[in-house]
Design an enzyme around this catalytic site. Sequence first.
Site, PDB file in Angstrom:
ATOM      1  N   GLY A  46       0.850  -1.188   0.000  1.00 19.33           N
ATOM      2  CA  GLY A  46       0.000   0.000   0.000  1.00 19.33           C
ATOM      3  C   GLY A  46       0.878   1.227   0.000  1.00 19.33           C
ATOM      4  O   GLY A  46       1.767   1.343  -0.842  1.00 19.33           O
ATOM      5  N   GLU A  47       0.674   2.074   0.958  1.00 22.09           N
ATOM      6  CA  GLU A  47       1.467   3.304   1.041  1.00 22.09           C
ATOM      7  C   GLU A  47       2.089   3.371   2.439  1.00 22.09           C
ATOM      8  O   GLU A  47       1.375   3.562   3.430  1.00 22.09           O
ATOM      9  CB  GLU A  47       0.533   4.504   0.780  1.00 22.09           C
ATOM     10  CG  GLU A  47       1.248   5.786   0.517  1.00 22.09           C
ATOM     11  CD  GLU A  47       2.274   5.697  -0.600  1.00 22.09           C
ATOM     12  OE1 GLU A  47       1.946   5.211  -1.691  1.00 22.09           O
ATOM     13  OE2 GLU A  47       3.433   6.106  -0.361  1.00 22.09           O
ATOM     14  N   SER A  48       3.408   3.190   2.492  1.00 21.39           N
ATOM     15  CA  SER A  48       4.046   3.059   3.812  1.00 21.39           C
ATOM     16  C   SER A  48       3.903   4.323   4.662  1.00 21.39           C
ATOM     17  O   SER A  48       3.736   4.238   5.879  1.00 21.39           O
ATOM     18  CB  SER A  48       5.514   2.672   3.656  1.00 21.39           C
ATOM     19  OG  SER A  48       6.191   3.607   2.855  1.00 21.39           O
ATOM     20  N   CYS A  79       6.050  -5.295   0.108  1.00 25.77           N
ATOM     21  CA  CYS A  79       6.205  -3.976  -0.492  1.00 25.77           C
ATOM     22  C   CYS A  79       6.192  -2.872   0.578  1.00 25.77           C
ATOM     23  O   CYS A  79       7.158  -2.759   1.320  1.00 25.77           O
ATOM     24  CB  CYS A  79       5.142  -3.798  -1.580  1.00 25.77           C
ATOM     25  SG  CYS A  79       5.635  -2.584  -2.812  1.00 25.77           S
ATOM     26  N   ILE A 123       4.915  -3.278  -7.833  1.00 25.56           N
ATOM     27  CA  ILE A 123       4.175  -2.022  -8.028  1.00 25.56           C
ATOM     28  C   ILE A 123       4.849  -0.943  -7.170  1.00 25.56           C
ATOM     29  O   ILE A 123       4.783  -1.009  -5.940  1.00 25.56           O
ATOM     30  CB  ILE A 123       2.694  -2.172  -7.591  1.00 25.56           C
ATOM     31  CG1 ILE A 123       2.042  -3.360  -8.323  1.00 25.56           C
ATOM     32  CG2 ILE A 123       1.929  -0.878  -7.842  1.00 25.56           C
ATOM     33  CD1 ILE A 123       0.662  -3.733  -7.800  1.00 25.56           C
ATOM     34  N   ARG A 124       5.501  -0.027  -7.807  1.00 27.59           N
ATOM     35  CA  ARG A 124       6.269   0.998  -7.068  1.00 27.59           C
ATOM     36  C   ARG A 124       7.073   0.343  -5.939  1.00 27.59           C
ATOM     37  O   ARG A 124       7.031   0.761  -4.785  1.00 27.59           O
ATOM     38  CB  ARG A 124       5.335   2.081  -6.509  1.00 27.59           C
ATOM     39  CG  ARG A 124       4.649   2.900  -7.602  1.00 27.59           C
ATOM     40  CD  ARG A 124       3.891   4.080  -7.049  1.00 27.59           C
ATOM     41  NE  ARG A 124       2.868   3.659  -6.103  1.00 27.59           N
ATOM     42  CZ  ARG A 124       2.764   4.080  -4.860  1.00 27.59           C
ATOM     43  NH1 ARG A 124       3.617   4.947  -4.389  1.00 27.59           N
ATOM     44  NH2 ARG A 124       1.808   3.651  -4.094  1.00 27.59           N
ATOM     45  N   HIS A 170       4.593  -8.399  -4.504  1.00 29.86           N
ATOM     46  CA  HIS A 170       3.319  -8.811  -3.902  1.00 29.86           C
ATOM     47  C   HIS A 170       3.002 -10.258  -4.248  1.00 29.86           C
ATOM     48  O   HIS A 170       2.341 -10.502  -5.273  1.00 29.86           O
ATOM     49  CB  HIS A 170       2.179  -7.951  -4.453  1.00 29.86           C
ATOM     50  CG  HIS A 170       2.264  -6.508  -4.122  1.00 29.86           C
ATOM     51  ND1 HIS A 170       1.787  -5.984  -2.950  1.00 29.86           N
ATOM     52  CD2 HIS A 170       2.777  -5.462  -4.811  1.00 29.86           C
ATOM     53  CE1 HIS A 170       1.986  -4.681  -2.927  1.00 29.86           C
ATOM     54  NE2 HIS A 170       2.593  -4.336  -4.041  1.00 29.86           N
ATOM     55  N   GLU A 172       0.835 -11.866  -2.761  1.00 30.86           N
ATOM     56  CA  GLU A 172      -0.632 -11.925  -2.539  1.00 30.86           C
ATOM     57  C   GLU A 172      -1.406 -11.526  -3.797  1.00 30.86           C
ATOM     58  O   GLU A 172      -2.503 -12.013  -4.031  1.00 30.86           O
ATOM     59  CB  GLU A 172      -1.030 -11.063  -1.322  1.00 30.86           C
ATOM     60  CG  GLU A 172      -1.026  -9.540  -1.487  1.00 30.86           C
ATOM     61  CD  GLU A 172       0.351  -8.888  -1.379  1.00 30.86           C
ATOM     62  OE1 GLU A 172       1.367  -9.610  -1.427  1.00 30.86           O
ATOM     63  OE2 GLU A 172       0.412  -7.640  -1.268  1.00 30.86           O
TER      64      GLU A 172
HETATM   65  N1  GLN Z   1       5.874   2.845  -3.022  1.00 26.74           N
HETATM   66  C1  GLN Z   1       5.036   2.482  -1.913  1.00 26.74           C
HETATM   67  C2  GLN Z   1       5.597   3.073  -0.614  1.00 26.74           C
HETATM   68  O1  GLN Z   1       6.591   3.680  -0.637  1.00 26.74           O
HETATM   69  C3  GLN Z   1       4.908   0.988  -1.789  1.00 26.74           C
HETATM   70  C4  GLN Z   1       4.121   0.435  -2.951  1.00 26.74           C
HETATM   71  C5  GLN Z   1       3.416  -0.856  -2.684  1.00 26.74           C
HETATM   72  O2  GLN Z   1       3.243  -1.295  -1.536  1.00 26.74           O
HETATM   73  N2  GLN Z   1       2.942  -1.456  -3.741  1.00 26.74           N
HETATM   74  O3  GLN Z   1       5.004   2.912   0.419  1.00 26.74           O
END
Ligand code: GLN
Length: 187
Positions: A46-48, A79, A123-124, A170, A172
Amino acid sequence: MKVGILALQGSVTEHAKILHNLRTQFVLVRSREDFQDLTHLILPGGESTTMEKLLKKFEMWDEILRQIQNDNLKVFGTCAGAILLAKFGAGWSVQRNGFGAQQASFSTVLKSKTFPDLRGVFIRAPRLKPPSKPPSNSPLEKGGETEVLATFENEPVLVRDGNFLGASFHPEIAGETRVHEFFLQKF
Ligand code: GLN
């Protein structure tokens, strides 16, 4: 054994599906109280930065650290989750978005002896690096060593340090159950 998925934000449903497939019961962790008696915690992608903010706001950050240090809590982060683990003292540091921006997302087969033909969705995704110096609460200080379980283009993307398991990618989202199974049974 009591398994929890941190459910503030991110790929919670995808992790839940994998645990369903493995016929493993779990709780969704949304507050301090939900941590009670946990043995295994999954930190989703997600977004840390958002997760860190919410964890601190709801006073869960210190509770995770306390359980890591005192109760031997085992934690698997994918991630963004692996980024949080670096902050909790795992034996790696991260370069956020090191594998590219959202448009550069990709799915590939990784190199791994433990998990042949392991599929990774990036993903990112963060690049995982050795820590500049072991954080004071790192299990490395207890003699552990970061073990690389999978690589992509010779870079570590699945690593284990004592009770911590971190994936840049991921599993999952790829519907891959083996990494979760390893976390639940071989830790
Ligand atoms: N780039 C996101 C972050 O810095 C992580 C991306 C992800 O969990 N798919 O949190």
